[in-house]
Scaffold this motif. Sequence first.
Motif, PDB file in Angstrom:
ATOM      1  N   UNK A  58      81.446  53.232  98.615  1.00 38.70           N
ATOM      2  CA  UNK A  58      81.700  53.076 100.052  1.00 38.70           C
ATOM      3  C   UNK A  58      80.575  53.678 100.888  1.00 38.70           C
ATOM      4  N   UNK A  59      80.016  54.791 100.436  1.00 40.83           N
ATOM      5  CA  UNK A  59      78.926  55.424 101.189  1.00 40.83           C
ATOM      6  C   UNK A  59      77.675  54.551 101.183  1.00 40.83           C
ATOM      7  N   UNK A  60      77.347  54.028 100.020  1.00 37.15           N
ATOM      8  CA  UNK A  60      76.206  53.120  99.900  1.00 37.15           C
ATOM      9  C   UNK A  60      76.432  51.868 100.736  1.00 37.15           C
ATOM     10  N   UNK A  61      77.651  51.347 100.691  1.00 41.43           N
ATOM     11  CA  UNK A  61      77.985  50.137 101.451  1.00 41.43           C
ATOM     12  C   UNK A  61      77.789  50.379 102.944  1.00 41.43           C
ATOM     13  N   UNK A  62      78.250  51.512 103.438  1.00 40.25           N
ATOM     14  CA  UNK A  62      78.125  51.823 104.863  1.00 40.25           C
ATOM     15  C   UNK A  62      76.668  51.963 105.279  1.00 40.25           C
ATOM     16  N   UNK A  63      75.847  52.558 104.409  1.00 36.12           N
ATOM     17  CA  UNK A  63      74.432  52.733 104.730  1.00 36.12           C
ATOM     18  C   UNK A  63      73.698  51.387 104.742  1.00 36.12           C
ATOM     19  N   UNK A  64      74.001  50.534 103.767  1.00 37.29           N
ATOM     20  CA  UNK A  64      73.396  49.201 103.746  1.00 37.29           C
ATOM     21  C   UNK A  64      73.744  48.426 105.011  1.00 37.29           C
ATOM     22  N   UNK A  65      75.003  48.455 105.365  1.00 36.38           N
ATOM     23  CA  UNK A  65      75.456  47.730 106.545  1.00 36.38           C
ATOM     24  C   UNK A  65      74.799  48.283 107.809  1.00 36.38           C
ATOM     25  N   UNK A  66      74.737  49.615 107.909  1.00 32.11           N
ATOM     26  CA  UNK A  66      74.151  50.236 109.097  1.00 32.11           C
ATOM     27  C   UNK A  66      72.688  49.830 109.259  1.00 32.11           C
ATOM     28  N   UNK A  67      71.914  49.916 108.170  1.00 30.46           N
ATOM     29  CA  UNK A  67      70.494  49.587 108.246  1.00 30.46           C
ATOM     30  C   UNK A  67      70.285  48.097 108.526  1.00 30.46           C
ATOM     31  N   UNK A  68      71.120  47.268 107.928  1.00 24.86           N
ATOM     32  CA  UNK A  68      70.994  45.831 108.144  1.00 24.86           C
ATOM     33  C   UNK A  68      71.182  45.489 109.619  1.00 24.86           C
ATOM     34  N   UNK A  69      72.221  46.033 110.234  1.00 23.46           N
ATOM     35  CA  UNK A  69      72.498  45.715 111.632  1.00 23.46           C
ATOM     36  C   UNK A  69      71.540  46.417 112.583  1.00 23.46           C
ATOM     37  N   UNK A  70      71.115  47.621 112.219  1.00 17.78           N
ATOM     38  CA  UNK A  70      70.262  48.390 113.128  1.00 17.78           C
ATOM     39  C   UNK A  70      68.812  47.939 113.097  1.00 17.78           C
TER      40      UNK A  70
END
Length: 211
Positions: A58-70
């Motif tokens: 879940x932590x990795x997933x959140x970081x991937x999503x954050x960087x993708x959108x940001x």
Amino acid sequence: MIKAVLFDMDGVLVDTEWFYNRRRCAYLETKGYTFDEIPDLSGTNDVYIWEYFEPNDAERRAELKREYFATYMKEHPVPYDELKNPDARPVMEELRRRGVLCAIASSGQREMIEELVGAADLRDVLDATVSGHEVSAFKPDPAVYLRTMELLGVEPRECLVVEDSPLGIEAGLRSGARVLALKPREGVTLDQSQAHRVIDTLWDVIDEIDS
């Protein structure tokens, strides 16, 4: 009597699903992910998509999503001018001429909706826009459609929903509206069997109101 038409965005007003699929995979490849073929996640939502790619961490997933959108999305913007449905504005103009309200009810983020509205020159023909991120649940929950109806001051039986994906069709049905499914582009397969009617172009919305 139909008083409002509620349009999904991706796959209906703009042909973006194939672009999103490729852009996400290109980003994930920079993070070490590999793909034998690009998965087709058309018609799903952000929660499902990122759990699909990273189901266990879940932590990795959140970081991937954050960087993708940001970052990544901004470096690789959607070419809305190329992908917008050319029928969208003239159909909405005709609906408004007949006194029918028009709205976008999308699972997409508010920023993405606003970009499409500007690129397709729809602002003056829309009575409301609602993002799935602004309501309690994503499609197939009907929340985004019910909120849009509330803003427009109409009842479900007075609405047409125009969708393309199975989840969106289910959301429209659960809202109590009549649901039309816009046939997808060639090469894309979507189960649209639950819709009240499958249409070839957005101009068929006018025919539906006239019938």
